[in-house]
Design a protein around this motif. Structure first.
Motif, short mmCIF file in Angstrom:
data_model
loop_
_atom_site.label_atom_id
_atom_site.label_comp_id
_atom_site.label_asym_id
_atom_site.label_seq_id
_atom_site.Cartn_x
_atom_site.Cartn_y
_atom_site.Cartn_z
N CYS A 48 -9.21 5.57 3.08
CA CYS A 48 -9.43 5.55 1.63
C CYS A 48 -8.26 4.87 0.92
CB CYS A 48 -9.59 6.98 1.11
SG CYS A 48 -11.18 7.73 1.51
N VAL A 49 -7.04 5.18 1.33
CA VAL A 49 -5.87 4.57 0.70
C VAL A 49 -5.87 3.06 0.94
CG1 VAL A 49 -3.35 4.46 0.72
CG2 VAL A 49 -4.51 6.67 0.80
N LEU A 50 -6.10 2.64 2.19
CA LEU A 50 -6.11 1.21 2.49
C LEU A 50 -7.25 0.50 1.77
CD1 LEU A 50 -5.39 1.34 6.34
CD2 LEU A 50 -3.79 0.79 4.51
N LEU A 51 -8.41 1.16 1.68
CA LEU A 51 -9.54 0.53 1.00
C LEU A 51 -9.27 0.39 -0.50
CD1 LEU A 51 -12.33 -0.65 1.17
CD2 LEU A 51 -13.29 1.66 1.03
N ALA A 52 -8.61 1.38 -1.09
CA ALA A 52 -8.26 1.28 -2.52
C ALA A 52 -7.30 0.12 -2.74
CB ALA A 52 -7.66 2.60 -3.00
N LEU A 53 -6.31 -0.05 -1.88
CA LEU A 53 -5.39 -1.18 -2.00
C LEU A 53 -6.14 -2.50 -1.86
CD1 LEU A 53 -2.44 0.20 0.16
CD2 LEU A 53 -2.48 -0.03 -2.34
N ARG A 54 -7.04 -2.54 -0.91
CA ARG A 54 -7.83 -3.77 -0.71
C ARG A 54 -8.63 -4.11 -1.96
NH1 ARG A 54 -13.51 -5.36 -0.75
NH2 ARG A 54 -13.61 -7.30 0.46
N GLU A 55 -9.28 -3.10 -2.58
CA GLU A 55 -10.08 -3.33 -3.77
C GLU A 55 -9.22 -3.86 -4.92
OE1 GLU A 55 -13.82 -2.56 -4.19
OE2 GLU A 55 -13.16 -3.30 -2.25
N LEU A 56 -8.02 -3.33 -5.06
CA LEU A 56 -7.14 -3.75 -6.17
C LEU A 56 -6.67 -5.19 -5.99
CD1 LEU A 56 -5.10 -0.45 -6.56
CD2 LEU A 56 -6.82 -1.35 -8.13
N PHE A 57 -6.16 -5.50 -4.81
CA PHE A 57 -5.65 -6.86 -4.58
C PHE A 57 -6.80 -7.88 -4.60
CE2 PHE A 57 -1.90 -4.71 -2.54
CZ PHE A 57 -0.97 -5.19 -3.45
N GLN A 90 2.31 -9.50 -0.69
CA GLN A 90 2.60 -10.32 0.49
C GLN A 90 2.43 -9.51 1.77
OE1 GLN A 90 6.52 -12.03 0.50
NE2 GLN A 90 6.19 -13.21 2.37
N SER A 91 2.96 -8.29 1.79
CA SER A 91 2.83 -7.45 2.99
C SER A 91 1.38 -7.10 3.27
CB SER A 91 3.66 -6.18 2.82
OG SER A 91 5.03 -6.47 2.66
N PHE A 92 0.64 -6.80 2.22
CA PHE A 92 -0.75 -6.39 2.43
C PHE A 92 -1.61 -7.56 2.89
CE2 PHE A 92 -5.00 -4.91 1.21
CZ PHE A 92 -4.96 -3.62 1.70
N ALA A 93 -1.27 -8.78 2.43
CA ALA A 93 -2.07 -9.95 2.79
C ALA A 93 -1.97 -10.28 4.27
CB ALA A 93 -1.62 -11.16 1.96
N GLN A 94 -0.94 -9.80 4.95
CA GLN A 94 -0.76 -10.10 6.37
C GLN A 94 -1.58 -9.17 7.28
OE1 GLN A 94 3.48 -9.86 6.96
NE2 GLN A 94 3.91 -11.70 5.74
N LEU A 95 -2.23 -8.17 6.69
CA LEU A 95 -2.99 -7.22 7.49
C LEU A 95 -4.39 -7.73 7.78
CD1 LEU A 95 -2.11 -3.91 5.59
CD2 LEU A 95 -1.04 -4.77 7.68
N HIS A 96 -4.91 -7.38 8.94
CA HIS A 96 -6.33 -7.59 9.28
C HIS A 96 -6.98 -6.21 9.31
CE1 HIS A 96 -5.77 -11.84 10.29
NE2 HIS A 96 -4.63 -11.48 10.86
N LEU A 97 -7.47 -5.78 8.15
CA LEU A 97 -7.89 -4.40 7.98
C LEU A 97 -9.04 -4.00 8.90
CD1 LEU A 97 -7.71 -3.92 4.10
CD2 LEU A 97 -6.09 -3.15 5.84
N GLU A 98 -9.90 -4.96 9.24
CA GLU A 98 -11.05 -4.61 10.08
C GLU A 98 -10.65 -4.17 11.47
OE1 GLU A 98 -10.59 -7.31 8.43
OE2 GLU A 98 -12.31 -7.82 7.16
N GLN A 99 -9.44 -4.55 11.91
CA GLN A 99 -9.02 -4.23 13.27
C GLN A 99 -7.95 -3.14 13.36
OE1 GLN A 99 -9.31 -7.74 12.45
NE2 GLN A 99 -11.36 -7.60 13.33
N VAL A 100 -7.43 -2.66 12.22
CA VAL A 100 -6.28 -1.75 12.28
C VAL A 100 -6.73 -0.32 12.58
CG1 VAL A 100 -4.99 -3.17 10.64
CG2 VAL A 100 -6.32 -1.21 9.81
#
Length: 682
Positions: free
Chosen positions: A275-284, A324-334
């Motif tokens: 949920c936290v990661l998805l909220a960050l993804r939605e904002l960015f 910048q840090s968040f853009a380097q993540l591949h959320l589907e695989q983490v």
């Protein structure tokens, strides 16, 4: 002497022959009797085998149905867990939020006059060649008068449409102008616009499951270009306690296998991290303006503090991350937990199921600017809303569903609060909407009044919207008519589905257990049963949870004329009814979700009868005063069957009761029927 002897022998021979004839006749009758007994025994054995076969088939069908229900529940549980495990991956596939999603196309549905667009056909003079000219002239005047009325109605309808279209288009343009102004403010980095936009983006995102909370409070630091927010997380109950369901035929019950607590805890912790990661993804993903350099997010649950017992926000996760840090993540695989705690250096409660809090990061109130909140207790209370605002909200709901809707003038609405036009060429048309902001059950008279208004206005359909609910009398009257009843619970769900807001106070109070007979002495309904065919029947009722009766005392029949609480009891029939039951639906036990009605052959009055003569059956629903509310038709009986399920009243999620027609018959009579509902017959 010889002559006499021969004569005697002749007589003796005749007597002996007669004796033999009589003996042969007795033997024939005996053989016929034995043969008849054997045939009757054979037929009885055949009948018993047929009954046993049907009983086996019914038992097998019942077992298969219960096993299928158990499998369905297990599959639902597995699907819930799979959805929780794949929450982040599914959310990442959803499109990012943009200001364009807030805009509305500047167009309205074209005018559709419906039946008013068809001119009245004038009489053909040739059809009156051999008739009266006076009749032709009379018919022609009548058609001309009808055409004049049609044109007047069409002109009025056109005027109403033009007014609605102009108002709607002006509203759309004002809305889009506001979106344009907000977009310009976003590009300039206006803090208020930034907070409003990103809060709305997170609150209205389609990436979240419908039953997840959507409460958010946010503030913006323009110097650091940082959005600081508190975002509500789901509670521990989001993870199912049950792992699987299995039907136990020997006990005739479903057995639930509990999900191991360690598994629930691990999954819940993973869901919070997702949920936290998805909220960050939605904002960015929503930031197409470069407004966010970083985000500080505190994930909380709205629960009772174990230390004080008072309800508060308990922070279970916290993280601050740069774009910048968040853009380097591949959320589907983490791995969500590892990504949040190790990859982003955030905090995640080690025991969130026990509400073990973490230290929150920067809070919105520390930014020094105004905090904007959405969701939670901010949803307007429909009970306390101004009546005109409530009608406007209902009209907006119809517009959100793709219809044209206007509020009527208060002084002369003719019982119409909102009038809508559904543009669907097949199922659409003119809709009359009445709005009832009630706390108690809407009486059937309101539904009858709506139907009269629909007929008088020549509308295609009527919709009654309320903040409360409807009784079985209302649903019985609406059955088969162009009427739709929308209860309060259904209204709140529809509002949320279309991005609108509303709640029903603090929740509807639960009914108290009534004193014996108190329920039926006051607010109750009478179910009168009538049928043709002259067959003697017992009409019975079972108060059930699912397919199981609550107890043997909740089976109302000739030897048990009422339930222990008096909410269901047999009463003297009135009028043309042959049997009757009084039912206090609102006072039935809270665990009961259905009332099953049954008819069975009276074995004392008509022991050899079956249900082949049970025809033209119906249930007449009346209120406590005896006023008829509606009639419910049930299926006819069939040869060889001696008991029949007439139908059942089912409690809906909103608390209302619907009638579902039955039809299942039983050759084994009432005993075979009640055994399927968990009653043991000695």
């Amino acid at each position: 002497m010889n002559r006499m002897s021969r004569r005697s022998n002749g007589l003796i021979g005749m007597w002996a022959e007669a004796q033999r004839q009589q003996q042969r006749q007795q033997e024939a009758r005996h053989r016929a009797t034995v043969q008849q007994q054997r045939e009757e025994e054979r037929q009885q054995r055949a009948y018993e085998r047929e009954v046993a076969r049907q009983d086996r088939e019914q038992r097998q069908a019942y077992r298969q149905a219960r096993e299928a229900e158990a499998r369905r529940r297990t599959e639902e549980l597995e699907a819930q867990v799979a959805a929780l495990e794949g929450l982040l991956a599914a959310g990442c596939r959803a499109p990012g939020f943009t200001p364009d999603m807030l805009g509305r196309p500047e167009q309205v549905e074209p005018f559709n006059p419906g039946h008013l667009g068809q001119p009245v056909a004038m009489p053909d003079p040739n059809a009156y060649r051999f008739g009266s000219r006076a009749q032709y002239e009379q018919d022609q005047r009548a058609a001309q008068d009808a055409e004049a009325v049609r044109r007047q109605q069409l002109a009025a309808y056109q005027q109403q449409y033009d007014q609605w279209a102009a108002t709607t288009l002006a509203e759309i343009r004002r809305h889009n102008a506001g979106i344009g102004e907000m977009t310009a403010a976003l590009r300039e980095g206006d803090p208020d616009a930034v907070v409003e936009y990103f809060s709305a983006a997170l609150y209205a995102s389609g990436a979240w499951p419908q039953d997840f909370p959507h409460q958010v409070s946010a503030a913006y630091d323009p110097g650091a270009r940082q959005l600081v927010l508190d975002w509500e997380l789901p509670g521990f109950g989001i993870v199912p306690e049950t792992k699987s369901v299995r039907y136990m035929p020997t006990a005739d019950e479903e057995k639930e296998t509990a999900r191991p607590l360690t598994q629930r805890r691990a999954l819940y912790r993973d869901v919070l991290a997702q949920c936290v990661l998805l909220a960050l993804r939605e904002l960015f993903a929503a930031d197409g303006f470069g407004a966010l350099e970083s985000v500080a997010l505190n994930g909380f649950v709205d629960e009772h503090d174990p230390a004080t017992g008072r309800r508060t926000h308990i922070v279970l996760a916290s993280v601050t991350v740069s774009r910048q840090s968040f853009a380097q993540l591949h959320l589907e695989q983490v791995s969500a937990v590892d990504c949040l705690a190790d990859g982003l250096g955030g905090q995640l409660s080690a025991r969130p199921d026990q509400l073990a809090a973490v230290r929150p990061g920067r809070a919105p109130g520390e930014v020094g600017r105004g905090v904007v909140s959405h969701g939670g207790g901010d949803d307007p209370d429909l009970f306390e809303m101004d009546p005109i605002e409530f009608e406007a909200l209902v009209a907006e709901l119809f517009r959100a569903r793709g219809m044209r809707a206007v509020m009527t003038q208060r002084s002369n609405d003719g019982g119409v609060d909102v009038e809508a036009l559904d543009p669907d060429p097949i199922s659409g048309g003119r809709i009359i909407v009445q709005v009832k902001r009630y706390r108690k059950t809407v009486p059937p008279t309101a539904v009858r009044d709506l139907y009269g208004t629909v007929q008088g206005a020549g509308a295609n359909k009527g919709v009654l919207v309320t903040t409360s609910g409807f009784g079985p009398g209302s649903y019985a009257f609406a059955n088969g008519k162009p009427l739709t009843l929308v209860s309060g619970e259904e209204l709140v769900a529809l509002l949320a589905e279309h991005g609108l807001r509303g709640r029903l106070g603090g929740g509807a109070p639960q009914p108290k257990a009534p004193a014996p007979d108190a329920a039926v002495d006051g607010d109750h309904n009478v179910l009168g049963m009538s049928w043709s065919g002259g067959v003697a029947l017992d009409v019975c009722a079972l108060v059930c949870t699912g397919p199981q009766v609550l107890s043997e005392d909740h089976f109302v029949f000739y030897n048990n004329p009422r339930t222990p609480d008096g909410t269901v009891r047999a009463v003297a029939p009135g009028g043309a009814d042959k049997a009757a039951l009084a039912v206090a639906f609102e006072a039935l036990p809270s665990v009961a979700d259905r009332l099953v009605l049954v008819a069975a052959i009276d074995p004392e009055a008509d022991p050899d009868a079956d249900l082949s003569r049970f025809t033209d059956a119906r249930i007449r629903l009346s209120d406590a005063s005896g006023a008829e509310l509606g009639q419910l038709e049930v299926s006819d009986g069939r040869p060889g069957e001696t008991a029949l399920v007439l139908g059942s009243f089912r409690r809906r999620a909103s608390g209302d009761w619907d009638f579902v027609v039955g039809g299942k018959g039983y050759p084994g009579g009432l005993e075979a029927l009640v055994q399927e509902y968990g009653i043991e017959v000695a």
